[in-house]
Design an enzyme around this catalytic site. Sequence first.
Site, PDB file in Angstrom:
ATOM      1  N   LYS A  14       0.827  -1.225   0.000  1.00  0.00           N
ATOM      2  CA  LYS A  14       0.000   0.000   0.000  1.00  0.00           C
ATOM      3  C   LYS A  14       0.856   1.267   0.000  1.00  0.00           C
ATOM      4  CE  LYS A  14      -2.240  -0.931   3.880  1.00  0.00           C
ATOM      5  NZ  LYS A  14      -1.666  -2.233   4.288  1.00  0.00           N
ATOM      6  N   ARG A  89      -9.570   0.398   8.838  1.00  0.00           N
ATOM      7  CA  ARG A  89      -9.102  -0.953   9.158  1.00  0.00           C
ATOM      8  C   ARG A  89     -10.163  -1.753   9.878  1.00  0.00           C
ATOM      9  NH1 ARG A  89      -3.262   0.329   9.089  1.00  0.00           N
ATOM     10  NH2 ARG A  89      -2.041  -1.550   9.356  1.00  0.00           N
ATOM     11  N   ARG A 128      11.409  -6.472   4.724  1.00  0.00           N
ATOM     12  CA  ARG A 128      11.306  -5.035   5.011  1.00  0.00           C
ATOM     13  C   ARG A 128      11.883  -4.726   6.387  1.00  0.00           C
ATOM     14  NH1 ARG A 128       5.477  -2.199   5.101  1.00  0.00           N
ATOM     15  NH2 ARG A 128       5.425  -2.946   7.242  1.00  0.00           N
ATOM     16  N   ARG A 134      11.564  -0.838  11.480  1.00  0.00           N
ATOM     17  CA  ARG A 134      10.269  -0.753  12.154  1.00  0.00           C
ATOM     18  C   ARG A 134      10.181  -1.820  13.243  1.00  0.00           C
ATOM     19  NH1 ARG A 134       5.010   0.141   8.392  1.00  0.00           N
ATOM     20  NH2 ARG A 134       4.141  -1.071  10.099  1.00  0.00           N
ATOM     21  N   ARG A 145      -0.150  -9.150  13.525  1.00  0.00           N
ATOM     22  CA  ARG A 145      -0.777  -8.162  12.631  1.00  0.00           C
ATOM     23  C   ARG A 145      -1.578  -8.858  11.537  1.00  0.00           C
ATOM     24  NH1 ARG A 145       4.407  -5.377  10.996  1.00  0.00           N
ATOM     25  NH2 ARG A 145       3.182  -4.168   9.523  1.00  0.00           N
TER      26      ARG A 145
HETATM   27  P1  AMP Z   1       0.783   0.440   9.048  1.00  0.00           P
HETATM   28  O1  AMP Z   1       1.968   1.323   8.863  1.00  0.00           O
HETATM   29  O2  AMP Z   1      -0.408   0.889   8.238  1.00  0.00           O
HETATM   30  O3  AMP Z   1       1.098  -1.018   8.854  1.00  0.00           O
HETATM   31  O4  AMP Z   1       0.329   0.602  10.586  1.00  0.00           O
HETATM   32  C1  AMP Z   1       1.186   0.230  11.642  1.00  0.00           C
HETATM   33  C2  AMP Z   1       0.385   0.081  12.922  1.00  0.00           C
HETATM   34  O5  AMP Z   1      -0.256   1.316  13.263  1.00  0.00           O
HETATM   35  C3  AMP Z   1      -0.755  -0.938  12.871  1.00  0.00           C
HETATM   36  O6  AMP Z   1      -0.307  -2.259  13.114  1.00  0.00           O
HETATM   37  C4  AMP Z   1      -1.665  -0.420  13.982  1.00  0.00           C
HETATM   38  O7  AMP Z   1      -1.156  -0.747  15.260  1.00  0.00           O
HETATM   39  C5  AMP Z   1      -1.539   1.100  13.822  1.00  0.00           C
HETATM   40  N1  AMP Z   1      -2.572   1.635  12.881  1.00  0.00           N
HETATM   41  C6  AMP Z   1      -2.337   2.219  11.670  1.00  0.00           C
HETATM   42  N2  AMP Z   1      -3.492   2.576  11.091  1.00  0.00           N
HETATM   43  C7  AMP Z   1      -4.492   2.208  11.941  1.00  0.00           C
HETATM   44  C8  AMP Z   1      -5.919   2.282  11.906  1.00  0.00           C
HETATM   45  N3  AMP Z   1      -6.566   2.790  10.853  1.00  0.00           N
HETATM   46  N4  AMP Z   1      -6.591   1.798  12.979  1.00  0.00           N
HETATM   47  C9  AMP Z   1      -5.965   1.285  14.041  1.00  0.00           C
HETATM   48  N5  AMP Z   1      -4.642   1.154  14.137  1.00  0.00           N
HETATM   49  C10 AMP Z   1      -3.889   1.619  13.102  1.00  0.00           C
END
Ligand code: AMP
Length: 189
Positions: A14, A89, A128, A134, A145
């Site tokens: 994404k 999400r 990654r 990260r 996740r």
């Molecule tokens: P991402 O970078 O999109 O993979 O997000 C990393 C982490 O941030 C996720 O595993 C969640 O813990 C948190 N997070 C990001 N976006 C959301 C969302 N829309 N709702 C809840 N938690 C989020």
Amino acid sequence: MKNIVIFGAPGSGKGTQSDLLVKKYGFKHISTGDVLRAEIQNGTELGKTAKGFIDQGQLIPDELMIDILASVYDSLCPCEGVIFDGFPRTVPQAEALDKMLSERGTAVSGMLELDVPEEMLMERLIARGKSSGRADDNAETIAKRLTVYHNQTAPLIAWYEAAGKRHSVKGYGALEEINAALCEVIDQF
Ligand code: AMP
């Protein structure tokens, strides 16, 4: 104005595809993961709260996430278009997004789903993790996740399908090919 939800499991690409779309169309990019990581970096209260959830591979509570999303959106828009990356999400987040946009006289144009086989996701995320630094890109948190994705996020596929807004694109192969497939859909909005 185009409001595009880019959707997929962790590791589906994404972020990478959003960057390419931003370059091509000049849309604003809202990555909720990036927003939260910046808060953590800056040591804010929100960052401290978010870190606990992120490190456990869990989602930040909906009410908090929805407030954050609205304030980021209002700081960037009105504008030509937005790519929502990592939001919604959950079904309540998708409902809140519809409500927020309709209050601003606009709507989700479509949801672009990056479809990637499960075994590729883990592989990509581990790779990654070696370069991204990260904290949540380690085998244990990645597995959590992916479970959270299947339980809480994947139901949105049927939700957007029912709304007639789901567009599924093959999310593996050459980056340019994936991008071209996404652009073909966006150009119809
Ligand atoms: P991402 O970078 O999109 O993979 O997000 C990393 C982490 O941030 C996720 O595993 C969640 O813990 C948190 N997070 C990001 N976006 C959301 C969302 N829309 N709702 C809840 N938690 C989020």
